[in-house]
Design a protein around this motif. Structure first.
Motif, short mmCIF file in Angstrom:
data_model
loop_
_atom_site.label_atom_id
_atom_site.label_comp_id
_atom_site.label_asym_id
_atom_site.label_seq_id
_atom_site.Cartn_x
_atom_site.Cartn_y
_atom_site.Cartn_z
N ALA A 766 31.39 -34.75 13.63
CA ALA A 766 31.32 -33.46 12.98
C ALA A 766 30.02 -33.55 12.01
O ALA A 766 29.50 -32.43 11.76
CB ALA A 766 32.46 -32.78 12.52
N CYS A 767 29.86 -34.70 11.56
CA CYS A 767 28.98 -34.74 10.33
C CYS A 767 27.64 -35.23 10.94
O CYS A 767 26.51 -35.18 10.23
CB CYS A 767 29.42 -35.82 9.37
N ALA A 768 27.31 -35.52 12.30
CA ALA A 768 26.07 -35.84 12.84
C ALA A 768 26.35 -35.53 14.25
O ALA A 768 26.19 -36.36 15.15
CB ALA A 768 25.84 -37.41 12.56
N LEU A 769 26.40 -34.40 14.59
CA LEU A 769 26.64 -33.74 15.77
C LEU A 769 25.43 -34.00 16.64
O LEU A 769 24.21 -33.92 16.24
CB LEU A 769 26.85 -32.34 15.92
N PRO A 770 25.28 -34.23 17.94
CA PRO A 770 24.21 -34.57 18.74
C PRO A 770 23.19 -33.48 18.74
O PRO A 770 23.57 -32.20 18.71
CB PRO A 770 24.72 -34.68 20.01
N ILE A 788 36.62 -34.36 6.73
CA ILE A 788 35.31 -35.05 6.95
C ILE A 788 34.49 -35.12 5.88
O ILE A 788 34.76 -34.75 4.53
CB ILE A 788 34.52 -34.15 8.06
N PRO A 789 33.75 -36.30 5.81
CA PRO A 789 33.19 -36.70 4.54
C PRO A 789 31.95 -35.87 3.97
O PRO A 789 31.72 -35.76 2.72
CB PRO A 789 32.32 -38.05 5.00
N SER A 790 31.47 -35.06 4.79
CA SER A 790 30.38 -34.31 4.53
C SER A 790 30.30 -32.79 5.03
O SER A 790 29.79 -32.64 6.13
CB SER A 790 28.99 -34.91 4.61
N PRO A 791 31.03 -32.09 4.63
CA PRO A 791 31.23 -30.58 5.24
C PRO A 791 29.89 -29.96 5.45
O PRO A 791 29.77 -29.17 6.36
CB PRO A 791 32.02 -29.99 4.12
N ARG A 792 29.11 -29.96 4.47
CA ARG A 792 27.82 -29.34 4.35
C ARG A 792 26.85 -30.07 5.60
O ARG A 792 26.13 -29.24 5.97
CB ARG A 792 27.15 -29.55 3.08
N ALA A 793 27.04 -31.25 5.90
CA ALA A 793 26.46 -31.78 7.17
C ALA A 793 26.73 -31.13 8.35
O ALA A 793 25.96 -30.74 9.21
CB ALA A 793 26.35 -33.29 7.20
N CYS A 794 27.98 -30.85 8.57
CA CYS A 794 28.49 -30.01 9.63
C CYS A 794 27.94 -28.46 9.51
O CYS A 794 27.38 -28.00 10.72
CB CYS A 794 29.82 -29.99 9.80
N LEU A 795 28.18 -27.86 8.43
CA LEU A 795 27.90 -26.31 8.22
C LEU A 795 26.49 -26.29 8.56
O LEU A 795 25.99 -25.09 8.90
CB LEU A 795 28.35 -25.99 7.12
N GLY A 796 25.72 -27.33 8.06
CA GLY A 796 24.02 -27.15 7.74
C GLY A 796 23.48 -26.91 9.38
O GLY A 796 22.38 -26.62 9.41
N ARG A 797 24.40 -27.44 10.17
CA ARG A 797 23.79 -27.29 11.78
C ARG A 797 24.01 -25.94 12.34
O ARG A 797 23.49 -25.73 13.48
CB ARG A 797 24.38 -28.50 12.61
N LEU A 798 24.78 -25.01 11.74
CA LEU A 798 25.19 -23.83 12.36
C LEU A 798 24.01 -23.03 12.84
O LEU A 798 23.85 -22.50 13.71
CB LEU A 798 26.22 -23.13 11.76
N GLY A 799 22.86 -23.02 11.67
CA GLY A 799 21.90 -21.95 11.76
C GLY A 799 20.50 -22.62 12.13
O GLY A 799 20.47 -23.99 12.30
N GLY A 800 19.60 -21.83 11.90
CA GLY A 800 18.31 -22.53 11.94
C GLY A 800 17.60 -22.40 13.32
O GLY A 800 18.30 -21.94 14.42
N PRO A 801 16.27 -22.78 13.42
CA PRO A 801 15.50 -22.82 14.80
C PRO A 801 16.50 -23.54 15.81
O PRO A 801 16.39 -23.10 17.17
CB PRO A 801 14.27 -23.07 14.59
N ARG A 802 17.11 -24.63 15.51
CA ARG A 802 18.04 -25.13 16.62
C ARG A 802 19.35 -25.25 16.22
O ARG A 802 19.96 -26.32 16.27
CB ARG A 802 17.28 -26.57 16.71
N GLY A 803 19.98 -24.15 15.69
CA GLY A 803 21.27 -24.02 15.32
C GLY A 803 22.36 -24.16 16.26
O GLY A 803 22.08 -23.99 17.69
N LEU A 804 23.45 -24.51 15.94
CA LEU A 804 24.59 -24.74 17.11
C LEU A 804 24.97 -23.31 17.53
O LEU A 804 25.19 -23.01 18.75
CB LEU A 804 25.97 -25.34 16.39
N VAL A 805 25.00 -22.19 16.75
CA VAL A 805 25.14 -20.50 16.95
C VAL A 805 23.97 -20.06 17.62
O VAL A 805 22.78 -20.04 16.80
CB VAL A 805 25.91 -20.19 15.85
N SER A 806 24.07 -19.53 18.72
CA SER A 806 22.97 -18.75 19.11
C SER A 806 22.72 -17.37 18.57
O SER A 806 23.81 -16.94 18.04
CB SER A 806 23.11 -18.55 20.81
#
Length: 888
Positions: A766-770, A788-806
């Motif tokens: 979860a801290c280094a999702l593909p 998990i060791p780094s919650p922010r690493a997981c949450l940081g993937r949610l948004g942005g131009p290539r975010g997990l969430v559309s």
């Protein structure tokens, strides 16, 4: 961490989830390829210099999926096992050429625009002999503005000099043969993107330079296993576009160095709490990737590379003529040397005036029993004896996991050995960084941990001596006795003079001449195991890294650094082994006496090993369940499997048989999925795809599939993922339900019937999702963040131009906020502590992090759950559920 800003980019990016067929055991593969439109390549008419909307607040619309199947899959066989020709490598590149156009400007001599910083001959560190040396590691107590700029230029130009060894741009898009890493185009952009992201976190840069690139190039790959094959579906930009991005980043970093008051004359020492720590973090991160990129280049077919002008010269011992029948004169005798019992103290002093990674700090005072160690690292000549004796064919020498790896890869000799005759003749050359050379039998054998352990078992049988790898504490003792020009002591805490660490005072050339070490780019290649040493013990540091027997682990007093809280902790998992000592291309902090490196046992680095014999009072450090990051052995236990199978699939009586019990807490995974699906229907959110992060045994993933067309469930536990896959494939899973002590009942959990979308399960961290995980319409993160060791690493993937969430999609996050250091280092907690006299609550931090990524909270509630331990003991937990919608 991803850039928090949003903006448009200078080309159309195609966002595509991966579609991968697993590789057969015979190392054949069928891959579904995805490609970018021609506009992403050199045919693009939009130059990056015209990118004026970089800081716009608009988000680009979600693009369509465009599948493209090339007529030929990419290779999975190691191309360097035999000699390659120009014709054969053209065939390997043909699938890439079908979907990209090459840039003629970089087919031959490199144009001036290639160098986005200083050209090599104008760079600090340029030697009179015509090559670029690595500068000393900066002393952060006294470093001047000019020294900082020189070190940055040296770092930046070494990267571009290394990449100039690639012929043209097509090889930049060729995945490594093992398919466990990104193609090199990622690493060309990755080091630049990290500078921006870390400098923004530290407040040294106000805004992103290219938000898309700062997410696209942010996350690398840490595969779960040697067969975790994946060919990247990412539509990578052109080399010229990434080069233009690097130029922008270079100018931004130079501006920070030239203007920041913390580098003025007489400045205070730069410490871990100083924002400028992020700048030096960027330097050392880039130097790590100088080394890892060199390994990926070494794994390419040699005809795709050329030796760059200005690269450090190879060691003069590199032979000119083949020697296929080496004798005792071609490699040194390797006697065992005795070491008496002693004590060593490990750990970098917190006030040591150089940058260090978090795992280097802390302390450990450890007694070391007497032991014997081979004077030198094992040479190619010694390892040839193992190969000729059939060591790669005899399973008895291999660990269970090592043998499975060997069979899967069909290895018959080391990966960098190139066979030039019939296999049984054992005629080999060596694949060096840029060439294939006659085999230097006196150079160290470079192998992974599986191969090293097999050799040790074979030598144990041959000599009747129980050989093993050294432990970290033993390696430090033999290093202290080997290189008096370096530290000359194993008591790190007692060090007070920076000259004790030679890399702080010496460039590459001086490492060679003054210290007798092949490190910090003293040479551009490995060297004989017995050269450059005059002490009673062979040089331990440099040349190639050495595998040691310990798991990668924290020292006592370890603390994460807030700017990079997921650098080390995800790898404290019992699945990464330590390497010590550095290699010829280790520079900066990686060439320091304090460096502690780590890799998975199947992975290749410029790494070898030596023999140790002796019964230690304490064995190697292997992480206990309590010390592991999430996903360790305790997480995989049969007891937990029973608990989670009941939680996800148990009957109502199994979950809570007592009439006065909290019946509303049953079926937690299904209730989480139903809440997400119900809100998607209510809000009109799309329901094409969903991602279940921390899916455990899959109950919530199957429930999501009643509303979403495709669901991917990921979890770090192989046991849980295995159970979920069996449930999907067979419709039922048998498990032992514990009732009292050792008593219980074998029960069968079944998959509820009903309309189901496609469900796929995959092991992932979860801290280094593909990085190919992007644009899901629904994401569920249930009871994971505080495990998990780094919650922010997981949450940081949610948004942005290539975010997990559309855009328009939903993310549901449930957590009881049970912060414990055995799971999450305190410095990475989202809440549960006091700051400036005020309580910090995780729910507030979570809302702020999501708001910064343009998510709006649309729902929250208390979500109880019940975990059955046995028939008379239950865990009752009330998770806080928040659901956010990503704004269009």
């Amino acid at each position: 961490h991803p850039a928090q800003g949003r903006g448009t980019c200078g080309f159309q990016m195609l966002c595509k989830p991966p579609s991968i067929f697993r590789c057969h055991r015979a190392a054949l593969s069928k891959q579904l390829f995805w490609s970018a439109e021609r506009s992403i390549g050199p045919r693009s008419t939009r130059a990056l210099s015209q990118r004026k909307s970089c800081f716009s607040t608009a988000i680009e619309p979600t693009p369509e999926l465009i599948p493209v199947k090339p007529s030929k899959p990419m290779p999975t066989r190691n191309p360097n096992l035999t000699l390659q020709t120009e014709s054969s490598v053209r065939d390997l590149l043909s699938p890439i050429k079908r979907i990209r156009e090459s840039d003629p400007d970089i087919e031959g001599p490199l144009p001036g625009w290639w160098w986005t910083g200083a050209q090599p001959e104008a760079c600090a560190g340029w030697m009179n002999e015509g090559w670029l040396s690595s500068l000393p590691l900066p002393n952060l107590q006294t470093v001047t503005r000019k020294q900082t700029l020189d070190y940055f230029n040296n770092t930046w130009t070494l990267t571009e000099l290394l990449f100039s060894g690639i012929k043209g741009d097509m090889p930049m898009y060729m995945p490594p043969y093992h398919q466990l890493r990104h193609p090199l185009i990622f690493y060309y952009g990755h080091v630049a993107a990290l500078y921006v992201n870390k400098l923004r976190l530290a407040g040294l840069l106000e805004r992103p330079i290219n938000p898309l690139y700062e997410q696209l190039f942010e996350t690398g790959v840490d595969e779960m296993s040697w067969d975790d094959l994946s060919q990247s579906s990412t539509a990578w930009p052109s080399v010229r576009e990434v080069n233009s991005y690097r130029s922008e980043v270079y100018q931004a970093i130079c501006a920070v160095i030239e203007k920041h008051p913390g580098l003025a004359d007489g400045h205070a020492p730069i410490t871990q709490s100083d924002p400028l720590w992020a700048l030096f973090m960027g330097f050392e991160h880039e130097r790590i990737h100088l080394e890892t990129s060199s390994v990926l280049m070494r794994e390419l077919p040699a005809p795709l590379l050329r030796r760059p002008e200005g690269w450090a010269p190879d060691h003069p011992s590199c032979p000119i003529h083949d020697c296929f029948e080496p004798s005792a004169t071609n490699y040194p005798r390797n006697p065992m040397v005795h070491f008496e019992a002693s004590d060593v103290q490990l750990g970098k002093p917190i006030d040591w005036p150089s940058f260090g990674w978090d795992n280097e700090y802390g302390h450990a005072s450890i007694p070391v029993s007497a032991f014997d160690a081979s004077k030198f690292k094992v040479s190619n000549g010694e390892f040839l004896e193992f190969v000729r004796a059939g060591g790669y064919r005899d399973q008895s020498y291999w660990t269970e996991e090592g043998w499975r790896w060997r069979v899967f890869r069909n290895c018959k000799w080391p990966t960098f050995w190139c066979s030039v005759g019939p296999a049984n003749l054992h005629q080999y050359r060596l694949r060096t960084l840029f060439d294939v050379r006659p085999m230097p039998w006196s150079w160290p054998a470079e192998v992974n941990l599986h191969e090293a352990e097999a050799y040790l078992a074979w030598r144990t049988e041959q000599d009747g001596v129980a050989y093993r790898l050294p432990f970290e504490r033993e390696w430090q003792q033999l290093r202290g006795g080997s290189s008096m020009s370096d530290a000359g002591t194993t008591n790190h805490a007692a060090l007070t003079d920076v000259s004790s660490d030679a890399v702080m005072c010496s460039n590459g050339g001086e490492m060679r001449t003054s210290h007798g070490l092949n490190i910090n780019l003293a040479y551009g290649s490995q060297s004989p195991v017995d050269t450059m040493q005059g002490e009673r013990f062979g040089v331990a540091r440099g040349n190639v890294w050495e595998w040691v027997g310990d798991d990668f682990h924290p020292l006592n007093g370890f603390k994460v650094h807030e700017l990079y809280d997921d650098f080390s902790t995800p790898c404290f998992d019992g699945e990464h082994n330590m390497l010590m000592g550095g290699s010829f291309i280790s520079t900066g902090d990686e060439a320091s006496i304090f460096a502690r490196f780590h890799f998975r046992p199947h992975f290749f680095q410029h790494a070898g090993f030596r023999l140790v014999a002796g019964a230690a009072t304490e064995g190697p450090i292997k992480l206990s369940d309590a010390q592991r990051s999430s996903g360790g052995a305790g997480y995989d236990s049969e007891i937990l499997l029973s608990q989670y199978m009941t939680l996800h699939y148990g009957t109502e009586i199994d979950m809570m048989p007592f009439p006065d019990g909290p019946h509303n807490a049953r079926h937690f995974p299904q209730r989480c999925a139903a809440l997400l699906s119900g809100l998607a229907e209510k809000l009109g959110a799309p329901t094409k795809s969903a991602l279940d992060i921390g899916c455990a045994v899959g109950g919530s993933s199957f429930a999501l599939a009643s509303s979403y067309d495709k669901v991917i469930g990921v979890d770090l536990s192989p046991t849980f993922i295995g159970a979920a896959q069996r449930m999907r494939d067979e419709g039922s899973v048998a498990y032992f339900r514990r009732d009292q002590g050792e008593l219980g009942e074998r029960v069968v959990a079944t998959l509820p019937s009903g309309k189901k979308g496609e469900v796929v399960f995959r092991r992932a961290d979860a801290c280094a999702l593909p990085p190919d995980f992007i644009a899901f319409d629904g994401v569920l993160v249930a009871n994971l963040l505080c495990r998990i060791p780094s919650p922010r690493a997981c949450l940081g993937r949610l948004g942005g131009p290539r975010g997990l969430v559309s855009p328009g999609g939903l993310v549901a996050i449930a957590s009881p906020y049970s912060w414990m250091e055995e799971h999450t280092p305190r410095g990475a907690w989202l809440g549960g502590f006091m700051r400036d006299g005020q309580p910090v609550l995780a729910q507030d931090t979570l809302r702020n992090l999501l708001n910064e990524q343009s998510f709006q909270m649309v729902h929250q509630e208390d979500m109880p759950l019940l975990i059955r331990e046995h028939e008379r003991k239950y865990q009752y937990v009330v998770a806080h559920m928040m659901v956010f919608q990503r704004q269009e």
